[in-house]
Design an enzyme around this catalytic site. Structure first.
Site, PDB file in Angstrom:
ATOM      1  N   ASP A 299       0.834  -1.195   0.000  1.00 24.05           N
ATOM      2  CA  ASP A 299       0.000   0.000   0.000  1.00 24.05           C
ATOM      3  C   ASP A 299       0.874   1.253   0.000  1.00 24.05           C
ATOM      4  OD1 ASP A 299      -2.632   1.353   0.434  1.00 24.05           O
ATOM      5  OD2 ASP A 299      -1.705   1.904   2.341  1.00 24.05           O
TER       6      ASP A 299
ATOM      7  N   GLU B 248       1.702  -0.449  -5.044  1.00 25.15           N
ATOM      8  CA  GLU B 248       0.808   0.658  -5.385  1.00 25.15           C
ATOM      9  C   GLU B 248       1.734   1.865  -5.522  1.00 25.15           C
ATOM     10  OE1 GLU B 248      -3.293   2.713  -3.779  1.00 25.15           O
ATOM     11  OE2 GLU B 248      -1.714   2.287  -2.316  1.00 25.15           O
TER      12      GLU B 248
END
Length: 657
Positions: free
Chosen positions: A336, A371
């Site tokens: 993330d 990401e």
């Protein structure tokens, strides 16, 4: 209990050796560390950690056993302007704890203080760590190690995926046991996905703001303890780790990999108004990026940012990742806000954490997916991650939506995204798998909502619809919301089919959002992070079985096309791809830039994708040969076509010769 022996500086956390427990804690700036152990009545006993090796404090408690509840009190300066926030009145959890008890409530006793420390003791309400013993029989478990070229990722939420499944016993729905249940395994196999990417499974908390609104953090991107499993996903907290490993073992037996979405970029301590329960009180200056005034750099949008260039924090992160691979047999990670991993503070491909991962034989051999952005300056880094990372490709997402739903994308850009976005990823010896192609993800509209809503509808989140992106590139096809006339429903279906076909037959690594193959809707909510309810749970009884069959057929077809599974960049005249216009002629420069949204893509000289993204029925002349439509495009009457296919408006078909 006896006093602590010196113990050892490794391994990290609390380790039971059959005779006692070794405790370690990293803190470069602490002056004293107390281990606090609690009996069943909550009575506390404190021990100074007697050993220090470099910046690791350690001690050994003889006769201690698994099940022992513990925490730390860390002594040092309270100097907020210099980034130091030591407060021994606050019980802290071990960052490497394998199990944590309690719930992080919105309680003022959990705050450490502002200019001055809060001296109120909080042990009665604080989280507690629990010593665990690692005994598990993996039997003959083996990692599937699916080649990247064959990988199809399915992004899912542990609870939302199974909580409403009628064929799973009600007492295990929403848990690890449900995830590994034979019904789910059979479904994954039927669908054809090869990797299950799970939203965060590490212990997380709901932010105080959400608690005050009566909401909760559903997605899990607010980590409390990065080595510990989230207890709500277990049938029993005491057996959570074994339940998790049972699920992984069952998935592996079916040839399905497990990828964890992991949050290394921030912690649930949030900003200066947030709680002090771990890293902030252990060594705030080392663990976080600190501004000159002592506040946090908020490159995550979550109040703080972990300093993953600090040697001690790099070691913490690597140890965490190794734990999940070695102890739980996970097959990879999706990181993330992964740009934080490369901050020094500027983003660098040779940042300490990237280098450490690449040099680790355990971590460099699993699937790594970034990401590739954060919200800080210079945070957008799509295409800039070093091997062996793959990356979420938002260029692909936006291009596919714009081409099919907005109809404002040139053929050339669409083809570039279809071909693996070589302009972005063909560097540093990276292969097409580096592009993780997606149309949707947990964050944003579902696929069905992309064709039913022009605007987001996030009122239920309690932020007056201000949250969530406004750049959705969606098209409601003339009516906002679900339902409508038969014609409207058919046009929306055609758009869904076109988007799924683009996703699953493009060069790169496809990622499918769980529920998109069902027609799942979140009723226009494109930021459902705080909706732990029927809005996000998959309703299996209302699933669109026809769409599921369509999706499964596409995944099966993908595995039959050499140009897609070979994981090699397409080159001119290599036989992998030819780009043709509606007359089966090579596309001209003018057609690439300004031509009608019609084309044919010939893959491996045998598979043809005929595309008509205009609003008019169009005759498309097929290349020479005898062509027949193939599942999921073949009907009961599937005649051989040797000349012209009549392409419906906003439609496509896949043929084979």
């Amino acid at each position: 209990m006896t006093q602590l022996a010196t113990g050892k500086a490794t391994p990290h956390g609390a380790t039971y050796d059959g005779h006692g427990v070794n405790f370690t804690l990293f803190s470069a700036h602490a002056e004293r560390v107390e281990l606090c152990v609690f009996d069943a009545l909550g009575n506390e006993q404190r021990y100074d950690l007697p050993g220090r090796s470099g910046d690791v404090w350690h001690g050994y408690l003889a006769d201690a056993r698994p099940g022992l509840r513990y925490g730390y009190r860390v002594h040092g300066p309270w100097q907020p302007a210099q980034g130091h926030r030591f407060n021994p009145a606050k019980l802290l959890i071990d960052p490497c704890a394998r199990r944590v008890e309690g719930e992080l409530k919105d309680n003022p006793l959990l705050h450490g203080g502002y200019d001055e420390p809060d001296h109120r003791d909080n042990a009665a309400v604080a989280l507690k760590c629990v010593v665990t013993a690692d005994r598990y029989d993996w039997e003959d478990d083996a990692a599937p190690r699916t080649p990247w070229g064959n990988t199809v990722i399915y992004e899912a939420h542990v609870k939302g995926l199974t909580y409403l499944h009628p064929a799973i016993p009600s007492e295990i729905r929403g848990t690890w046991k449900a995830l590994g249940h034979p019904v789910m395994i059979a479904y994954f196999k039927q669908l054809g996905i090869t990797a299950l990417e799970l939203l965060p499974v590490a212990h997380f908390a709901s932010e105080p703001r959400l608690q005050r609104l009566g909401l909760s953090n559903y997605w899990g991107y607010n980590p409390v303890a990065m080595f510990a499993l989230h207890p709500a996903y277990a049938c029993s907290p005491e057996t959570a780790l074994d339940e998790f490993r049972d699920a992984i073992k069952a998935l592996h037996k079916a040839g399905i990999e497990v990828i964890l979405d992991i949050v290394l970029n921030h912690s649930a301590e949030l900003d200066l108004d947030g709680p002090l329960f771990s890293l902030r009180g252990i060594d705030n200056r080392s663990y976080y990026w600190i501004k000159e005034d002592g506040d946090y750099h908020n490159w995550t949008g979550c109040g703080n940012t972990l300093n993953l260039s600090h040697p001690g924090v790099v070691e913490f992160a690597c140890e965490c990742l190794r734990y999940w691979v070695e102890t739980c047999h996970v097959d990879g990670f999706r990181f993330d806000l992964a740009s934080v991993m490369g901050r020094t503070p500027a983003f660098r491909q040779d940042a300490p954490l990237f280098t450490a991962i690449n040099n680790c034989p355990v971590l460099s051999s699993v699937k790594l997916i970034a990401e590739p952005w954060d919200i800080g300056e210079g945070g957008y880094q799509v295409g800039n991650f070093p091997p062996p990372f793959a990356e979420w490709n938002d260029h692909f997402r936006d291009a596919a939506r714009r081409f099919w739903l907005q109809r404002n994308l040139p053929l050339g850009e669409f083809a570039g995204r279809f071909a693996g976005s070589s302009d972005v990823f063909k560097r540093h010896d990276r292969l097409p798998n580096a592009s993780v192609n997606l149309i949707t993800a947990h964050d944003g509209f579902t696929l069905r909502d992309c064709v039913c809503f022009n605007q987001k509808h996030n009122e239920a989140n309690g932020e007056e619809n201000r949250d969530g992106t406004n750049n959705n590139y969606s098209d409601n096809h003339g009516k906002e919301g679900l339902g409508g006339t038969l014609d409207l429903i058919e046009r929306r279906r055609d758009s869904i089919h076109a988007l799924l076909t683009t996703l699953l037959l493009s060069q790169g690594t496809p990622m499918l959002l769980a529920g998109d193959e069902h027609g799942h809707s979140q009723h226009g909510n494109n930021n459902a992070y705080c909706q732990d309810n029927a809005l996000t749970w998959l309703d299996w009884q209302q699933a669109n079985s026809g769409l599921t069959t369509f999706t499964a057929a596409l995944i099966h077809l993908r595995q039959q096309i050499p140009a897609l599974v070979g994981n090699r960049w397409w080159e001119e005249n290599d036989g992998n791809v030819r780009w043709l216009n509606k007359n089966a002629e090579p596309l001209s420069a003018g057609e690439w830039e300004n031509g009608p949204k019609q084309m044919q893509i010939l893959l491996s000289d045998r598979f043809l994708i005929a595309i008509n993204a205009t609003l008019e029925v169009t005759d498309i002349v097929l290349p020479e040969g005898e062509w027949h439509a193939i599942p999921p495009f073949a009907g009961e009457d599937n005649p051989v076509i040797t000349a012209v296919w009549q392409g419906p408006a906003h439609g496509l078909c896949v043929f084979q010769r």
